[in-house]
Scaffold this active site. Structure first.
Site, PDB file in Angstrom:
ATOM      1  CG  HIS A  92      26.107  11.660 101.880  1.00  0.00           C
ATOM      2  ND1 HIS A  92      26.830  12.761 101.778  1.00  0.00           N
ATOM      3  CD2 HIS A  92      25.759  11.319 100.594  1.00  0.00           C
ATOM      4  CE1 HIS A  92      27.010  13.074 100.736  1.00  0.00           C
ATOM      5  NE2 HIS A  92      26.463  12.130  99.904  1.00  0.00           N
ATOM      6  CG  ASP A 152      27.522   7.685  95.492  1.00  0.00           C
ATOM      7  OD1 ASP A 152      28.166   8.706  95.268  1.00  0.00           O
ATOM      8  OD2 ASP A 152      26.419   7.470  95.349  1.00  0.00           O
ATOM      9  CE  LYS A 210      15.783  11.407  97.762  1.00  0.00           C
ATOM     10  NZ  LYS A 210      17.330  11.540  97.417  1.00  0.00           N
ATOM     11  NE  ARG A 217      39.430  21.231  77.042  1.00  0.00           N
ATOM     12  CZ  ARG A 217      40.504  20.286  77.051  1.00  0.00           C
ATOM     13  NH1 ARG A 217      40.859  19.704  77.968  1.00  0.00           N
ATOM     14  NH2 ARG A 217      41.258  20.140  75.924  1.00  0.00           N
ATOM     15  CE  LYS A 226      20.521  15.728 102.068  1.00  0.00           C
ATOM     16  NZ  LYS A 226      19.770  15.968 101.016  1.00  0.00           N
ATOM     17  CD  GLU A 249      20.014   8.060  95.839  1.00  0.00           C
ATOM     18  OE1 GLU A 249      19.863   9.187  95.243  1.00  0.00           O
ATOM     19  OE2 GLU A 249      21.009   7.546  95.878  1.00  0.00           O
ATOM     20  CE  LYS A 305      29.965  11.473  97.728  1.00  0.00           C
ATOM     21  NZ  LYS A 305      29.028  11.067  97.018  1.00  0.00           N
ATOM     22  CG  ASP A 314      28.725  14.464 103.696  1.00  0.00           C
ATOM     23  OD1 ASP A 314      27.601  14.913 103.422  1.00  0.00           O
ATOM     24  OD2 ASP A 314      29.354  13.610 103.991  1.00  0.00           O
ATOM     25  CG  HIS A 315      24.730  17.149  99.599  1.00  0.00           C
ATOM     26  ND1 HIS A 315      25.371  15.819  98.924  1.00  0.00           N
ATOM     27  CD2 HIS A 315      23.388  16.805  99.579  1.00  0.00           C
ATOM     28  CE1 HIS A 315      24.201  15.155  98.607  1.00  0.00           C
ATOM     29  NE2 HIS A 315      23.048  15.338  98.936  1.00  0.00           N
ATOM     30  CE  LYS A 332      23.034   5.849  93.257  1.00  0.00           C
ATOM     31  NZ  LYS A 332      22.668   7.254  93.591  1.00  0.00           N
TER      32      LYS A 332
HETATM   33  C1  BG6 Z   1      25.456  12.037  96.400  1.00  0.00           C
HETATM   34  C2  BG6 Z   1      25.503  10.650  95.749  1.00  0.00           C
HETATM   35  O1  BG6 Z   1      26.655  12.393  97.195  1.00  0.00           O
HETATM   36  O2  BG6 Z   1      24.233  11.951  97.053  1.00  0.00           O
HETATM   37  C3  BG6 Z   1      24.438  10.441  94.604  1.00  0.00           C
HETATM   38  O3  BG6 Z   1      26.669  10.777  94.708  1.00  0.00           O
HETATM   39  C4  BG6 Z   1      23.334  10.338  95.725  1.00  0.00           C
HETATM   40  O4  BG6 Z   1      24.725   9.095  94.347  1.00  0.00           O
HETATM   41  C5  BG6 Z   1      23.105  11.582  96.300  1.00  0.00           C
HETATM   42  O5  BG6 Z   1      22.086  10.057  94.803  1.00  0.00           O
HETATM   43  C6  BG6 Z   1      22.027  11.860  97.302  1.00  0.00           C
HETATM   44  O6  BG6 Z   1      21.509  12.822  97.609  1.00  0.00           O
HETATM   45  P1  BG6 Z   1      20.319  13.312  98.374  1.00  0.00           P
HETATM   46  O7  BG6 Z   1      20.449  14.690  98.790  1.00  0.00           O
HETATM   47  O8  BG6 Z   1      19.279  13.092  97.151  1.00  0.00           O
HETATM   48  O9  BG6 Z   1      19.855  12.161  99.351  1.00  0.00           O
END
Ligand code: BG6
Length: 503
Positions: free
Chosen positions: A247, A242, A352, A50, A189, A223, A155, A184-185, A347
């Site tokens: 994941h 989340d 991390k 937009r 990996k 994290e 997601k 689902d990223h 979090k």
């Molecule tokens: C996302 C979550 O799917 O994954 C985030 O919504 C999270 O809250 C993130 O921080 C973590 O991804 P990665 O790849 O940094 O572990």
């Protein structure tokens, strides 16, 4: 020498073109694929949003994203070539008529390319906008071609089981399941994909990968950051929705699944769904024995003062959303009967790291003298997904010297040493797979729903019983004490391994 792919001409329409996901992840990933010669020879990327942008300003904005977030921040020499294939449409996605612009672009490109291109619609928008976009794409007849058009859905996929089912239902009225790529990223990996190689390309591990040899499994994804300005989204979500529903359960499936007969997308996904369906359904009255939650207070993180969750922007001052969750799962099948899978994520924690630990049972008989074996520890396989990328197998060795003293040592495979550390980012892999039409690393409708079924009892109980002790952990800690108690009740403790943690 740059190799070129044989991918067919492709049009990438990114809904949410002005947003953060495109800025930080999608365009950097597409540009890296371009640098690697992994984009189709003929392609265009069209951002849709937009916000008012001139083509020039939009280009600059994306370039800035690459400079800040690409794994090859400095390699901008071919940006102009890439940018010439990028454009921007300003439109209101709710306006049905506006979709004529997309139809027009597809027609033009079809003429220019000389063939009907593959068309990818990427939903990099807030989830509530997906239904209206899907309906309008359907009305504009942009998704009819099952072979050529695809939709990528980010997601969160639903807010609970019911909404996920509704979303699947809606998508299925316009698209065939083959056209739907639910991202689902984590599955993109490198280190996650390598779990399949480790387990099924080696004869060594699979025979002992079961309840006879494995004592328990731990999956930690911690994290150090808080909600990073995403309070509006996160406060309606929480750690369970989340991270765990998607994941973490996907990681659990990779450890728990049976060997696939082939690498066919559906075969792999069938094997994962089998795991989800075999996870013991936690009874509502037993939730407190299986799951625990936490929320961070204000405090100090690496010598910096940081706000508590309730002080974050767009978070309710009395919020009971969890920023930490730990859950014990059981997979009730022949392979895993009685083996606990401990999962935790949060979090504002100390470190991390995403690490999977397979803790083997102790040797049945200690033949060495007691003094030799004071530090004897059971074998352990630790798979570090990030930021360290390695696999460590712990075993006992004799300490050099005249006496027989045993010590645990690690045998380590490290990605950086073995492959120079130039792995593609998760989004590169996933976007390439969408272009290729390979859905192996994407979630099928039944997978998403099965994962929701696993967490729903916990969600329901946590919503019914508001926590009275929030906030209950300090930043830079490992979460609430209850999480320690959850695992200590079974005689275990949370394990952190890697360079920093020589436990
Ligand atoms: C996302 C979550 O799917 O994954 C985030 O919504 C999270 O809250 C993130 O921080 C973590 O991804 P990665 O790849 O940094 O572990």
């Amino acid at each position: 020498m740059q190799q070129l792919t044989s991918l067919p001409p492709t049009l990438f329409f990114i809904f949410g073109g002005s947003g953060d996901l495109n800025y930080r992840k999608l365009t950097p990933a597409l540009y890296n694929l371009f640098l690697d010669g992994s984009m189709p020879q003929k392609f265009n990327v069209i951002g849709i949003a937009r916000t008012e942008y001139s083509e020039e300003v939009y280009e600059q904005h994306l370039l800035e994203g690459i400079k800040n977030f690409s794994r090859r921040k400095d390699e901008t020499g071919r940006w102009k070539e890439f940018a010439d294939k990028s454009s921007y449409i300003q439109m209101d996605v709710a306006d049905e008529k506006a979709y004529a612009q997309i139809v027009e672009i597809v027609k033009q490109k079809e003429q220019e390319f000389g063939v009907h291109p593959n068309i990818i619609f990427y939903m990099a928008v807030a989830p509530q906008l997906v239904p209206v976009i899907v309906k309008n794409l359907g009305k504009a007849a942009l998704c009819k071609d099952v072979k050529c058009s695809r939709i990528v859905v980010e997601k969160p996929f639903g807010h609970d089981l019911q909404s996920a089912m509704e979303m699947n239902q809606l998508l299925s009225t316009i698209f065939d399941e083959k056209q739907i790529y639910r991202i689902d990223h984590y599955l993109g990996k490198e280190t996650v994909q390598n779990i399949l190689a480790l387990r099924f390309a080696n004869a060594l591990f699979e025979p002992i990968w079961n309840k006879n040899y494995i004592d328990h499994v731990q999956i930690t994804s911690s994290e150090t950051v808080g909600v990073e300005g995403r309070g509006g989204y996160y406060d309606n979500s929480g750690a369970l929705r989340d991270m765990v529903q998607n994941h973490m359960l996907q990681l659990l499936c990779m450890i728990g699944m049976e060997a696939p007969v082939s690498f066919d997308a559906n075969e792999i996904r069938n094997k994962k769904v089998d795991v989800l369906n075999a996870i013991r359904k936690i009874k509502k009255e037993e939730v407190q024995d299986y799951a625990t939650r936490g929320q961070y207070s204000k405090g100090w993180m690496h010598s910096q003062e940081v706000p508590g969750y309730r002080q974050e922007k767009d978070v309710k001052p009395d919020s009971s959303t969890e920023t930490f969750a730990a859950v014990k799962f059981y997979i009730d099948n022949w392979r895993w009967e009685g083996v606990p899978f401990y999962v935790r994520t949060g979090k504002s924690l100390h470190e991390k790291a995403t690490i999977l630990t397979i803790q083997f049972k102790a040797a049945p008989h200690y033949s060495f003298p007691a003094k030799a074996a004071e530090t004897w520890r059971p074998n352990r396989l630790a798979i570090s997904i990030q930021p360290e990328m390695d696999i460590r197998l712990r075993f006992q060795a004799k300490q050099p010297g005249q006496e027989m003293i045993l010590n645990p040592v690690d045998m380590v495979f490290n990605y950086k040493d073995a492959y120079n550390g130039d792995e593609p980012e998760a989004y590169e892999t996933l976007l390439y797979d969408v272009m290729e039409g390979d859905a192996t690393l994407f979630m099928r409708a039944d997978q998403v729903e099965a994962a929701w079924k696993v967490v729903m009892p916990i969600i329901e109980v946590w919503e019914e019983r508001k926590p009275t002790d929030f906030p209950n952990y300090a930043p830079d800690s490992w979460g609430p004490e209850d999480a320690e108690a959850l695992i200590a009740r079974d005689g275990h403790n949370w394990i952190m391994v890697g360079k920093k943690n020589k436990a």
